[in-house]
Write a protein that holds these residues in place. Structure first.
Motif: not given
Length: 717
Positions: A343-356, A382-390
């Motif tokens: 998922k790109g950032p927009a899809e992750m936000l959209r999926d989450s807020l769709s449930h809301v 939420m914290v991926p293998h790449a860490g916070t620079d992601s």
């Protein structure tokens, strides 16, 4: 080993005078995920709480798969790491949904008591090494699981971080159908309670067929692998038993938790999706203080955002309209699909807020920190293998800020004038073997019609056929193959009272025992619809029937007679025209496109016969669809139904691909409403609306721009 006293007699939440609901110590909308500190060293655990603060996390699930860590040897407990975790989270203002730690028994338990392991219908033992390697019917496992639940509850009953009990995890996800000897004994007990006598069981199961008559309950087995089709009612009842047996297990653990922590709400995470059929969540709902669910989109589904909306509406239906918790979803890819979708950032936000938008007051993920080892190490977090620079981390922080701004939405509800009826027993029955069409998928039939409503822009409740239908102007009843007399009457009463009710093919065919309703199809709905189907006419994989309005049908057709019972005749709105071959066959054998060289297969026996009918009933109307219409046919029929019912879209000028939902509530004497606009397209859109755009804090004075792939939420003026 000592079993806690009197746990089986403790009252459930449904029995108490004041059932608990939302975890009161969690402010605003809940945000967080599964937290597994036992997987990480102390330095990482210390960093976790700092990052949770940065992301705005206020609730985490802890201890779900920690039995072996908390009880490394029988009767020996190691609480130190969990004590430190609970204290650290409390100090940081993060509340805990604490698990009973029973989701997977530890190796020492399965080693000492291998009889607790479940078995398949073929008699294959499901061994340890994964998760949920237990038979819920095994008394030894039950005793150990209740003891563990008691130990955890007693240890943390008064801890200030405790906000919610999370019983086990995704009950029945992997072991819902157990065919072991313990399950066989429990199944017989369940059948005795259901039928009373073996004579009544024989009658319900139709055991005169194939010499299956039983002389005692002791002769009855689960529907294990047999030389030919197993008795369909035996299969159906085993579905019911399996759901009830797991619910009984939940009740036993809940009774312990209620005794030790009477003020802490109890839940478990459902899987209210089109892929999880084994639990009847409508029958479980009364035992939950708050409804929680897990949801994951499927990578190869181009309409996964619509399936998400359906699953959220189903969860809201199970919750009877109350706000609910999204206990798990994914920040990006999962690990268990053949090809996993990033998922790109927009899809992750959209999926989450769709449930809301669809009624969730909590957004949580599996999991907080992506695992280094194990089967789910490639499942996003939420914290991926790449860490916070992601991007994933930055989006997690952005989502936390969005949910903080959306705190006033908490407690508001979605109001719908349209209902889609959904029943797990009908799902079980419709997908039994030896049917006229054996590749029919109940959830795909439901989604087919739900999608037509979604594209029409109306809000939809997905509810059980026994629900109060009086509030709905339009009701769609997709493939309700199995239906009780009471539920069929409930549907008919809704039409009589003024609703426009549309019933689709293969509905009303059998009673609750899977016995055919004689006299012609569609059985339970025959009088309501004013029709009688003489014979089903299934279509082959590469056949389509053309209707006289230019739309097409696949999978199904039938020989429908119109009848006038003196209360009004049914009318044919569409008729079958011709049968043609197709060039492409889609998933499930459903034809998708007519080949350029398509030609008639010859004279079609149903040419001119009714395909879609309508009958005026009391103050309303009853429609019947005797085929599986293509997308154009569904769109046309749902549009006609909504016009007749007087149902308008949530937002009149929302373009195609833009989902608009309203959550409303009364705060004191001042009503408040929030309009969610989710843009599933690649183009910016503008909507007419006035109010405060909550996510940006900007006032909207008539025109709102929703960016491509973006979400806007307007507190309406």
């Amino acid at each position: 080993m000592t079993t806690p006293k009197n746990t089986s007699d403790a009252p459930s939440a449904a029995q108490g005078p004041h059932p608990l609901e939302w975890p009161s110590s969690v402010p605003g909308l809940a945000y967080g995920g599964d937290y597994n500190p036992e997987q990480w060293p102390e330095s990482t655990r210390a960093e976790d709480v700092e990052l949770m603060g940065a992301a705005g996390v206020n609730l985490v699930s802890v201890g779900i798969f920690s039995w072996a860590m908390l009880e490394p040897r029988e009767g020996e407990y190691d609480w130190e790491w969990l004590d430190e975790t609970m204290d650290r989270l409390h100090a940081s203002g993060v509340r805990v949904a604490l698990a009973t730690a029973t989701a997977s028994p530890p190796p020492w338990l399965t080693h000492q008591h291998p009889q607790i392991l479940p078995e398949t219908a073929e008699g294959v033992t499901l061994w340890p090494g994964a998760r949920q390697a237990y038979s819920v019917s095994n008394p030894v496992f039950r005793e150990y699981a209740l003891r563990m639940t008691w130990a955890v509850a007693q240890r943390y009953a008064t801890h200030p971080a405790l906000a919610l009990w999370h019983v086990d995890n995704e009950l029945g996800c992997h072991n819902s159908h157990d065919f072991s000897e313990d399950a066989a004994a429990a199944f017989r007990t369940w059948l005795t309670a259901r039928y009373g006598t073996v004579e009544q069981l024989n009658k319900a199961w139709g055991t005169a067929f194939w010499s299956q008559r039983y002389s005692s309950f002791e002769e009855v087995l689960p529907p294990r692998t047999a030389p030919m089709f197993v008795n369909p009612t035996q299969q159906l009842d085993f579905h019911r038993y399996s759901s009830d047996e797991l619910l009984d297990y939940f009740r036993e653990m809940k009774a312990i938790l209620r005794e030790l922590t009477p003020g802490v709400p109890v839940t478990t995470n459902f899987m209210c999706t089109t892929r999880s059929k084994n639990m009847d969540y409508f029958s479980w709902a009364a035992e939950m203080d708050v409804i929680a669910t897990d949801h994951y989109t499927v990578a190869d589904d181009p309409h996964r955002h619509i399936e998400l909306a359906f699953s959220a509406d189903l969860t809201r239906g199970v919750a009877q309209g109350k706000p609910w918790m999204l206990m798990e979803h994914s920040t990006s890819a999962v690990n268990w699909q053949p090809r996993n979708h990033t998922k790109g950032p927009a899809e992750m936000l959209r999926d989450s807020l769709s449930h809301v938008a669809h009624g969730a007051d909590a957004v949580m993920f599996f999991q907080w920190r992506q695992s280094r080892a194990g089967a789910e190490k490639y499942h996003s977090a939420m914290v991926p293998h790449a860490g916070t620079d992601s991007d994933v981390w930055r989006t997690s922080v952005s989502l936390g800020e969005a949910l903080r701004r959306l705190a006033p939405v908490k407690g508001s509800r979605v109001e719908a004038e349209v209902a889609v009826l959904f029943d797990y027993a009908a799902w079980w029955g419709a997908e039994l073997d030896s049917h006229p069409v054996n590749d029919l998928s109940y959830p795909q039939e439901v989604l087919h019609w739900y999608r037509g409503l979604w594209e029409s822009g109306v809000s939809v409740d997905v509810v059980h056929p026994s629900a109060d239908l009086s509030r709905y102007r339009a009701i769609i009843v997709p493939t309700l193959y199995l239906v009780t007399d009471a539920d069929a009457s409930n549907v008919a009463a809704a039409a009589e009272a003024g609703a426009s009710v549309l019933i689709t093919c293969f509905s009303g065919i059998v009673d609750e025992h899977d016995a055919v309703r004689l006299g012609g199809y569609p059985g339970a709905f025959r009088e309501l619809l004013g029709i009688r189907t003489e014979e089903f006419w299934p279509l082959q994989a590469q056949e389509q029937v053309h209707l006289d309005d230019g739309t097409r049908g696949s999978l199904w057709s039938e020989k429908i007679h119109l009848h006038d019972d003196g209360a009004g005749a049914a009318q044919a709105l569409r008729r079958f025209a011709s049968l043609r071959l197709t060039g492409e066959v889609g998933p499930g054998g459903v034809p998708e496109a007519v080949a350029p060289t398509a030609a008639p297969t010859g004279e079609f026996a149903l040419s001119g016969w009714p395909a879609v009918t309508r009958r005026e009933v009391g103050e309303g109307a009853a429609w019947y669809v005797g085929t599986r219409p293509d997308d154009a046919g569904v769109r046309a029929l749902t549009a006609e139904l909504l016009i007749e019912a007087g149902v308008s879209p949530v937002h009149e000028d929302a373009p195609e691909g833009v989902e608009v939902i309203r959550r409303s509530a009364a705060s004191g004497e001042e009503p408040k409403s929030f309009l969610f606009a989710l843009n599933h397209t690649s183009t910016d859109v503008r909507l007419r609306v006035r109010g405060l755009e909550v996510l940006s804090g900007q006032k909207v004075r008539g025109k709102l721009t929703v960016p491509a792939g973006g979400v806007a939420v307007v507190h309406e003026a």
